[in-house]
Structure formats: C-alpha cells, structure tokens
Scaffold this motif. Sequence first.
Motif, short mmCIF file in Angstrom:
data_model
loop_
_atom_site.label_atom_id
_atom_site.label_comp_id
_atom_site.label_asym_id
_atom_site.label_seq_id
_atom_site.Cartn_x
_atom_site.Cartn_y
_atom_site.Cartn_z
N THR A 7 0.82 -1.07 0.14
CA THR A 7 0.07 0.00 0.05
C THR A 7 0.84 1.55 0.00
O THR A 7 0.09 2.29 -0.14
CB THR A 7 -0.92 0.04 1.28
OG1 THR A 7 -0.03 -0.14 2.40
CG2 THR A 7 -1.88 -1.27 1.06
N SER A 8 2.18 1.28 0.23
CA SER A 8 3.13 2.16 0.06
C SER A 8 4.38 1.78 -0.22
O SER A 8 4.82 0.55 -0.27
CB SER A 8 3.08 2.99 1.51
OG SER A 8 3.96 2.23 2.52
N TYR A 9 5.43 2.69 -0.80
CA TYR A 9 6.51 2.48 -1.03
C TYR A 9 7.49 1.72 0.06
O TYR A 9 8.12 1.14 -0.16
CB TYR A 9 7.31 3.60 -1.71
CG TYR A 9 6.86 4.13 -2.92
CD1 TYR A 9 6.41 3.03 -4.18
CD2 TYR A 9 6.71 5.53 -3.43
CE1 TYR A 9 5.98 3.46 -5.48
CE2 TYR A 9 6.18 5.96 -4.79
CZ TYR A 9 5.73 4.53 -5.67
OH TYR A 9 5.42 5.26 -6.92
N ASP A 10 7.22 2.44 1.17
CA ASP A 10 7.98 2.05 2.39
C ASP A 10 7.85 0.31 2.66
O ASP A 10 8.88 -0.09 3.28
CB ASP A 10 7.26 2.63 3.89
CG ASP A 10 7.65 4.06 3.84
OD1 ASP A 10 8.73 4.60 2.89
OD2 ASP A 10 6.88 4.89 4.29
N VAL A 21 7.80 -6.62 -9.34
CA VAL A 21 7.63 -5.60 -10.03
C VAL A 21 6.56 -5.41 -11.03
O VAL A 21 5.85 -4.20 -10.94
CB VAL A 21 8.90 -5.60 -10.83
CG1 VAL A 21 8.72 -4.49 -12.11
CG2 VAL A 21 10.26 -5.15 -10.30
N ALA A 22 5.99 -6.52 -11.53
CA ALA A 22 4.96 -6.76 -12.06
C ALA A 22 3.59 -6.43 -11.33
O ALA A 22 2.79 -5.69 -11.77
CB ALA A 22 4.74 -8.13 -12.87
N ALA A 23 3.42 -6.84 -10.13
CA ALA A 23 2.32 -6.84 -9.33
C ALA A 23 2.32 -5.08 -9.03
O ALA A 23 1.33 -4.54 -9.07
CB ALA A 23 2.58 -7.37 -7.89
N VAL A 24 3.61 -4.53 -8.44
CA VAL A 24 3.46 -3.32 -8.28
C VAL A 24 3.02 -2.24 -9.25
O VAL A 24 2.28 -1.32 -9.23
CB VAL A 24 4.90 -2.76 -7.50
CG1 VAL A 24 5.01 -1.35 -7.48
CG2 VAL A 24 5.19 -3.39 -6.47
N LYS A 56 16.51 2.08 -6.95
CA LYS A 56 16.52 2.40 -8.28
C LYS A 56 15.36 2.30 -8.66
O LYS A 56 15.07 2.94 -9.80
CB LYS A 56 17.70 1.37 -8.68
CG LYS A 56 19.02 1.23 -8.37
CD LYS A 56 19.86 2.59 -8.54
CE LYS A 56 21.51 2.30 -8.16
NZ LYS A 56 21.92 3.46 -8.03
N PHE A 57 14.42 1.37 -8.46
CA PHE A 57 13.06 1.19 -8.98
C PHE A 57 12.32 2.44 -8.64
O PHE A 57 11.77 2.83 -9.61
CB PHE A 57 12.39 -0.22 -8.38
CG PHE A 57 11.29 -0.33 -8.82
CD1 PHE A 57 10.77 -0.57 -10.05
CD2 PHE A 57 9.96 -0.32 -7.80
CE1 PHE A 57 9.46 -0.89 -10.34
CE2 PHE A 57 8.68 -0.70 -8.18
CZ PHE A 57 8.71 -0.74 -9.45
N LEU A 58 12.50 2.81 -7.47
CA LEU A 58 11.72 4.05 -7.11
C LEU A 58 12.17 5.38 -8.00
O LEU A 58 11.26 6.23 -8.35
CB LEU A 58 11.54 4.44 -5.79
CG LEU A 58 11.15 3.36 -4.76
CD1 LEU A 58 11.03 3.99 -3.43
CD2 LEU A 58 9.59 3.12 -5.13
N ALA A 59 13.44 5.15 -8.18
CA ALA A 59 14.00 6.44 -9.28
C ALA A 59 13.57 6.26 -10.27
O ALA A 59 13.21 7.31 -11.05
CB ALA A 59 15.49 6.42 -8.70
N TRP A 60 13.42 5.09 -10.83
CA TRP A 60 13.11 4.89 -12.34
C TRP A 60 11.54 5.49 -12.51
O TRP A 60 11.40 6.05 -13.49
CB TRP A 60 13.32 3.39 -12.53
CG TRP A 60 12.88 3.20 -14.19
CD1 TRP A 60 13.34 3.28 -15.17
CD2 TRP A 60 11.51 2.71 -14.37
NE1 TRP A 60 12.68 2.88 -16.28
CE2 TRP A 60 11.25 2.59 -15.78
CE3 TRP A 60 10.43 2.40 -13.89
CZ2 TRP A 60 10.29 1.96 -16.54
CZ3 TRP A 60 9.21 2.19 -14.35
CH2 TRP A 60 9.09 1.80 -15.75
N ALA A 70 3.85 8.95 -4.99
CA ALA A 70 2.42 8.85 -5.22
C ALA A 70 1.95 7.33 -4.60
O ALA A 70 2.66 6.44 -4.61
CB ALA A 70 1.96 8.90 -6.53
N PRO A 71 0.80 7.37 -4.10
CA PRO A 71 0.22 6.02 -3.64
C PRO A 71 0.13 4.79 -4.52
O PRO A 71 -0.07 5.43 -6.07
CB PRO A 71 -1.24 6.19 -3.08
CG PRO A 71 -1.41 7.84 -3.26
CD PRO A 71 -0.23 8.18 -4.10
#
Length: 72
Positions: A7-10, A21-24, A56-60, A70-71
């Motif tokens: 439910t959050s990046y954390d 990655v696919a699910a997110v 790196k994923f969040l930066a991408w 963003a949520p």
Amino acid sequence: MKHSIYTSYDELPLMLSVTEVAAVLGISRAGAYELVHGNEFPALKIGSRIVVPKDKFLAWIDANSGSKNAPL
C-alpha cells in the motif's frame, strides 16, 4: 493483471523480484520481463535471478512519471 499487496513504497522489499515489479506496476509478468531486459531499467542479474533494487526502482518510477511518492 496483478494487484499489488503493497500500500506504500515503504513496504516494498529492498530487492524486488520480477513478479513483484509486475504486481507493483500492475502489468503482466511478461511485461515486467520486457522491462527488466531493457537498457533503461535498473535490474541486476545475480546468477539466474533478476532482481531490482528498491531505491533504483523508485528512482526509475520518478524519472518516468514526473511524480514522486504517489500512492501505489
């Protein structure tokens, strides 16, 4: 399409699998594999596994969407 259990990046793990990655991103596993094999996506190959570092994923995501934290 997969639905994220996060439910959050954390809540994301430090290293994401291609399935995570696919699910997110809400895309198919095949679509996620296409992404991780591209030159612009931050994936690491460790043995036969492909993992994506969370930071790196969040930066991408940030670089490709123009929005930050963003949520999901």
